[in-house]
Write a protein that holds these residues in place. Structure first.
Motif, mmCIF file in Angstrom:
data_model
loop_
_atom_site.group_PDB
_atom_site.id
_atom_site.type_symbol
_atom_site.label_atom_id
_atom_site.label_comp_id
_atom_site.label_asym_id
_atom_site.label_seq_id
_atom_site.Cartn_x
_atom_site.Cartn_y
_atom_site.Cartn_z
ATOM 1 N N GLU A 51 9.457 -1.588 3.646
ATOM 2 C CA GLU A 51 9.376 -2.849 2.915
ATOM 3 C C GLU A 51 8.616 -2.614 1.615
ATOM 4 O O GLU A 51 7.629 -1.884 1.583
ATOM 5 C CB GLU A 51 8.655 -3.901 3.749
ATOM 6 N N THR A 52 9.081 -3.219 0.561
ATOM 7 C CA THR A 52 8.418 -3.100 -0.727
ATOM 8 C C THR A 52 7.286 -4.112 -0.794
ATOM 9 O O THR A 52 7.517 -5.307 -0.682
ATOM 10 C CB THR A 52 9.407 -3.382 -1.878
ATOM 11 N N ILE A 53 6.083 -3.619 -0.945
ATOM 12 C CA ILE A 53 4.924 -4.500 -1.030
ATOM 13 C C ILE A 53 4.720 -4.868 -2.499
ATOM 14 O O ILE A 53 4.476 -4.004 -3.335
ATOM 15 C CB ILE A 53 3.664 -3.826 -0.467
ATOM 16 N N PRO A 54 4.838 -6.154 -2.829
ATOM 17 C CA PRO A 54 4.667 -6.549 -4.226
ATOM 18 C C PRO A 54 3.197 -6.439 -4.639
ATOM 19 O O PRO A 54 2.301 -6.480 -3.800
ATOM 20 C CB PRO A 54 5.139 -8.005 -4.243
ATOM 21 N N PRO A 55 2.940 -6.294 -5.933
ATOM 22 C CA PRO A 55 1.550 -6.270 -6.386
ATOM 23 C C PRO A 55 0.890 -7.619 -6.089
ATOM 24 O O PRO A 55 1.526 -8.664 -6.168
ATOM 25 C CB PRO A 55 1.653 -6.023 -7.896
ATOM 26 N N HIS A 56 -0.380 -7.560 -5.708
ATOM 27 C CA HIS A 56 -1.060 -8.801 -5.343
ATOM 28 C C HIS A 56 -2.536 -8.741 -5.715
ATOM 29 O O HIS A 56 -3.083 -7.675 -5.976
ATOM 30 C CB HIS A 56 -0.888 -9.091 -3.853
ATOM 31 N N TRP A 62 -1.075 -8.175 2.754
ATOM 32 C CA TRP A 62 0.312 -8.000 3.173
ATOM 33 C C TRP A 62 0.417 -8.112 4.692
ATOM 34 O O TRP A 62 -0.289 -7.453 5.432
ATOM 35 C CB TRP A 62 0.828 -6.636 2.713
ATOM 36 N N HIS A 80 5.454 -10.439 4.269
ATOM 37 C CA HIS A 80 5.148 -11.418 3.225
ATOM 38 C C HIS A 80 3.656 -11.339 2.876
ATOM 39 O O HIS A 80 2.857 -10.782 3.629
ATOM 40 C CB HIS A 80 5.518 -12.827 3.678
ATOM 41 N N LEU A 81 3.326 -11.905 1.729
ATOM 42 C CA LEU A 81 1.927 -11.988 1.319
ATOM 43 C C LEU A 81 1.304 -13.245 1.909
ATOM 44 O O LEU A 81 1.949 -14.291 1.988
ATOM 45 C CB LEU A 81 1.816 -12.034 -0.207
#
Length: 90
Positions: A51-56, A62, A80-81
């Protein structure tokens, strides 16, 4: 023709009588079969696709994907975040 019709009626009456008497002569047997539905099965293994972890930001973390029971089978819930729980003490 009347002989033919009376023969059919006689055979039909004999058949109907036999069908009506047959259940009375034997004992009814019920068989208990426990339900082995999908809830007894463990969830499938996690997806192998990364899974691609978006920048946060720092207040988010995450939550990885998981299998969720949907009533009649498992469905994949993607990651999901989520906000980090606050650690305030009263």
């Amino acid at each position: 023709m009347l002989k033919h019709l009376s023969g059919i009626l006689a055979v039909s009456a004999l058949f109907a009588g036999t069908m009506a008497i047959a259940p009375m002569s034997g004992t009814a047997h019920a068989q208990f079969v426990p339900y082995s539905g999908p809830y007894r099965q463990p969830p499938p293994p996690p997806h192998t696709l990364p899974e691609t972890i978006p920048p946060h930001r720092g207040d988010l973390h995450w939550v990885p994907g998981y299998w969720r029971w949907s009533g009649n089978g498992y469905q994949w819930q993607p990651g999901h975040l989520s906000r980090k729980p606050s650690l305030r003490h009263a």
